[in-house]
Design a protein around this motif. Structure first.
Motif, PDB file in Angstrom:
ATOM      1  N   ILE A  75      43.316  31.235  21.700  1.00 34.48           N
ATOM      2  CA  ILE A  75      42.487  30.405  20.829  1.00 34.48           C
ATOM      3  C   ILE A  75      41.236  29.977  21.591  1.00 34.48           C
ATOM      4  N   ASN A  76      40.068  30.198  20.994  1.00 36.27           N
ATOM      5  CA  ASN A  76      38.822  29.770  21.635  1.00 36.27           C
ATOM      6  C   ASN A  76      38.013  28.894  20.689  1.00 36.27           C
ATOM      7  N   VAL A  77      37.792  27.626  21.122  1.00 38.44           N
ATOM      8  CA  VAL A  77      36.949  26.693  20.356  1.00 38.44           C
ATOM      9  C   VAL A  77      35.807  26.164  21.216  1.00 38.44           C
ATOM     10  N   SER A  78      35.551  26.816  22.344  1.00 43.44           N
ATOM     11  CA  SER A  78      34.519  26.321  23.264  1.00 43.44           C
ATOM     12  C   SER A  78      33.178  26.946  22.937  1.00 43.44           C
ATOM     13  N   ARG A  79      32.863  28.078  23.526  1.00 42.38           N
ATOM     14  CA  ARG A  79      31.673  28.860  23.250  1.00 42.38           C
ATOM     15  C   ARG A  79      32.045  30.342  23.291  1.00 42.38           C
ATOM     16  N   GLY A  80      31.399  31.115  22.445  1.00 39.57           N
ATOM     17  CA  GLY A  80      31.694  32.538  22.416  1.00 39.57           C
ATOM     18  C   GLY A  80      31.440  33.211  23.743  1.00 39.57           C
ATOM     19  N   GLY A  81      30.483  32.667  24.498  1.00 37.86           N
ATOM     20  CA  GLY A  81      30.089  33.273  25.754  1.00 37.86           C
ATOM     21  C   GLY A  81      31.138  33.247  26.842  1.00 37.86           C
ATOM     22  N   VAL A  82      32.205  32.451  26.692  1.00 35.68           N
ATOM     23  CA  VAL A  82      33.236  32.441  27.741  1.00 35.68           C
ATOM     24  C   VAL A  82      34.152  33.660  27.637  1.00 35.68           C
ATOM     25  N   VAL A  83      34.006  34.440  26.585  1.00 36.05           N
ATOM     26  CA  VAL A  83      34.865  35.603  26.351  1.00 36.05           C
ATOM     27  C   VAL A  83      34.039  36.885  26.391  1.00 36.05           C
ATOM     28  N   ASP A  84      34.536  37.868  27.113  1.00 36.30           N
ATOM     29  CA  ASP A  84      34.014  39.227  27.021  1.00 36.30           C
ATOM     30  C   ASP A  84      34.614  39.806  25.742  1.00 36.30           C
ATOM     31  N   GLN A  85      33.819  39.840  24.671  1.00 34.47           N
ATOM     32  CA  GLN A  85      34.362  40.182  23.362  1.00 34.47           C
ATOM     33  C   GLN A  85      34.863  41.620  23.288  1.00 34.47           C
ATOM     34  N   ALA A  86      34.230  42.513  24.027  1.00 32.38           N
ATOM     35  CA  ALA A  86      34.717  43.898  24.054  1.00 32.38           C
ATOM     36  C   ALA A  86      36.117  43.956  24.684  1.00 32.38           C
ATOM     37  N   ALA A  87      36.332  43.144  25.715  1.00 35.59           N
ATOM     38  CA  ALA A  87      37.649  43.096  26.358  1.00 35.59           C
ATOM     39  C   ALA A  87      38.686  42.498  25.411  1.00 35.59           C
ATOM     40  N   LEU A  88      38.289  41.463  24.658  1.00 33.95           N
ATOM     41  CA  LEU A  88      39.210  40.864  23.686  1.00 33.95           C
ATOM     42  C   LEU A  88      39.580  41.882  22.620  1.00 33.95           C
ATOM     43  N   LEU A  89      38.601  42.625  22.149  1.00 32.10           N
ATOM     44  CA  LEU A  89      38.873  43.645  21.138  1.00 32.10           C
ATOM     45  C   LEU A  89      39.884  44.659  21.661  1.00 32.10           C
ATOM     46  N   ARG A  90      39.709  45.089  22.891  1.00 37.78           N
ATOM     47  CA  ARG A  90      40.659  46.039  23.484  1.00 37.78           C
ATOM     48  C   ARG A  90      42.046  45.424  23.609  1.00 37.78           C
ATOM     49  N   ALA A  91      42.109  44.147  23.980  1.00 34.07           N
ATOM     50  CA  ALA A  91      43.404  43.480  24.141  1.00 34.07           C
ATOM     51  C   ALA A  91      44.142  43.365  22.811  1.00 34.07           C
ATOM     52  N   LEU A  92      43.401  43.085  21.738  1.00 36.85           N
ATOM     53  CA  LEU A  92      44.024  42.950  20.420  1.00 36.85           C
ATOM     54  C   LEU A  92      44.437  44.297  19.852  1.00 36.85           C
ATOM     55  N   GLN A  93      43.596  45.289  20.019  1.00 33.33           N
ATOM     56  CA  GLN A  93      43.903  46.619  19.479  1.00 33.33           C
ATOM     57  C   GLN A  93      45.005  47.303  20.275  1.00 33.33           C
ATOM     58  N   GLY A  94      45.054  47.028  21.579  1.00 36.49           N
ATOM     59  CA  GLY A  94      46.024  47.705  22.433  1.00 36.49           C
ATOM     60  C   GLY A  94      47.336  46.968  22.614  1.00 36.49           C
TER      61      GLY A  94
END
Length: 363
Positions: A277-296
Motif C-alpha cells: 500500500i502506498n499513500v506517500s508519493r508515487g516517486g518512492v516506487v519504481d513503477q516498472a518494478a512494481l508492475l513486474r512484481a504484480l504480473q510475476g
C-alpha cells in the motif's frame, strides 16, 4: 524579520503610488477622500492563487491584507499564466500541481516574501532556491493526518478483500453461484503489518490497525519513535520488515534517499502473499518494478493512492491489473481536511508578511 530588499521594494512601490495619486488628483480634481481610498487599494500587498476553488473562508482571511488575483480557469494553472500572474507579487498560494522553481521566482521578483502550498509534501517546490532568496515556505501538516490515515485503511481493505474486483463481478454479469473461496483475500486478524515511515500519518495508521487484532506492528525509520510504545509498534530494519510483513504500508516522505526505493530488490524481499500500500508519493516506487512484481506473482496485490505520473493515463498497464487498486490521490479528500488545509495555508502566508513565525513552516 523582513529582508532589506523586501522593505526597499515596498517603500518604492508606495512612493510611486503616492506620486501617481497626487498627479491624478491635480489633473482630475479628486477629493482627498477619493485619493485616500485609491491609496489604500493600491498599497495593499499582492497575492496570486493558482486555482479558483479555494474555500471562501481562506480567501476572506487573505483579502484583509492582500489584493488577491487568481487563475480562474479549470484545472492547474498553465505555466505561462503562472509566470505572468506571479509578477510583482508579495505572496504565492500554490498547490502540489504547480512547479515552483527559479523561473517562477525570477518572474515574481524581489517583492516575493512567502510561498504557501496547500500540501504537506513540497517536492514540487525548489527549496534551495527559496532559501537562497530568503523566501519562506508554508505547508499543511497535521490537519490532514486523520483523513489520510482513514483512507489508508480503506485502501488496504479494498485491496486485500478485493472489493473493486468483486464489484466488477456484479457489473460485468460474472456473479453466479457461491463458492467457498471465491473472491477471498487475506484478512488483518493475526497478521503482521509493516509501516515504512512512522511520522504523524504512519502512527495514525498504526492506531487504526490495532482494533483489527493484528498480531504485530512493525515500523522502519532512522530513529526510534517515543509514540511506538503506546501503539505497540516495534522498530526493525527495513529488510526485516519487508520479509515479515503481510501488509507493507508506505507513509514516508519523498526525498532523494527514498526516491524509487521500492525497486525489484525490495519487492523480492516481500512475501509472495504480501499486500503493498502506498499513500506517500508515487516517486518512492519504481513503477516498472512494481508492475513486474504484480504480473510475476512476486507480491499478491497493491493499492496505490499516488502514482507517477499524476494523473495516471488509463492506458497504463497498472490500470488493467486485477490485483492493483488505484485511487486518484484522494488521501486528504474530506471537506473538513481540505478546508483546514486551505485556512492553514492562508495563515502561513499572513504570518510571513506580518513578520510572525509561520504556523507550519517547511524549513
Amino acid at each position: 524579520m523582513f529582508s532589506l530588499n523586501y522593505i526597499s521594494c515596498f517603500v518604492l512601490k508606495t512612493t510611486k503610488t503616492i506620486l501617481n495619486i497626487y498627479t491624478t488628483k491635480s489633473r482630475l480634481h479628486l477629493s482627498p477622500h477619493s485619493c485616500a481610498v485609491a491609496l489604500y487599494k493600491m498599497s495593499k500587498l499582492k497575492l496570486y492563487i493558482t486555482r479558483p476553488d479555494v474555500p471562501e473562508k481562506a480567501i476572506a482571511l487573505l483579502k484583509e491584507k492582500f489584493e488577491v488575483a487568481m487563475w480562474t480557469g479549470s484545472g492547474p494553472v498553465p505555466r505561462e499564466d503562472l509566470l505572468r500572474g506571479v509578477r510583482g507579487c508579495d505572496a504565492l498560494y500554490c498547490f502540489l500541481t504547480d512547479r515552483i522553481d527559479q523561473e517562477v521566482l525570477d518572474c515574481a521578483g524581489e517583492s516575493l516574501r512567502v510561498v504557501g502550498t496547500m500540501s504537506v509534501g513540497h517536492d514540487h517546490v525548489d527549496v534551495p532556491v527559496l532559501k537562497q532568496r530568503g523566501v519562506l515556505l508554508g505547508i499543511t501538516p497535521d490537519v490532514l493526518t486523520d483523513a489520510v490515515a482513514d483512507l489508508t485503511l480503506a485502501l488496504l481493505l479494498a485491496t486485500s478483500r478485493r472489493l473493486f474486483e468483486a464489484n466488477r463481478q456484479i457489473t460485468e454479469g460474472k456473479w453466479t453461484a457461491w463458492a467457498p473461496f471465491w473472491m477471498c483475500g487475506p484478512g488483518l486478524k493475526a497478521s503482521t503489518a509493516g509501516i515504512v515511515g512512522f511520522g504523524r500519518i504512519g502512527q495514525e495508521v498504526a492506531r487504526r490497525l490495532r482494533p483489527f487484532k493484528v498480531a504485530a506492528l512493525l515500523y522502519s525509520g532512522r530513529s526510534d519513535k517515543p509514540e511506538a510504545g503506546e501503539l505497540g509498534a516495534t522498530r526493525v530494519p527495513l529488510g526485516d520488515l519487508l520479509e515479515r510483513s503481510d501488509f507493507v504500508i508506505v507513509t514516508c516522505a519523498l526525498t532523494p534517499d527514498t526516491r524509487e526505493m521500492f525497486n525489484d530488490a525490495l519487492f523480492s524481499k516481500m512475501k509472495r502473499s504480501a499486500v503493498f500500500i502506498n499513500v506517500s508519493r508515487g516517486g518512492v516506487v519504481d513503477q516498472a518494478a512494481l508492475l513486474r512484481a504484480l504480473q510475476g506473482g512476486v507480491i499478491l496485490a497493491a493499492g496505490l493512492d499516488v502514482t507517477t505520473p499524476e494523473p495516471l493515463p488509463p492506458s497504463h498497464p497498472l490500470c488493467s491489473l486485477p490485483n492493483c487498486v488505484l485511487l486518484p490521490h484522494i488521501g486528504s479528500a474530506t471537506h473538513q481536511a481540505r478546508t483546514d488545509m486551505a485556512v492553514l495555508t492562508a495563515r502561513n502566508i499572513l504570518a510571513a508578511v506580518e513578520g510572525r513565525p509561520l504556523p507550519a513552516p517547511a524549513f
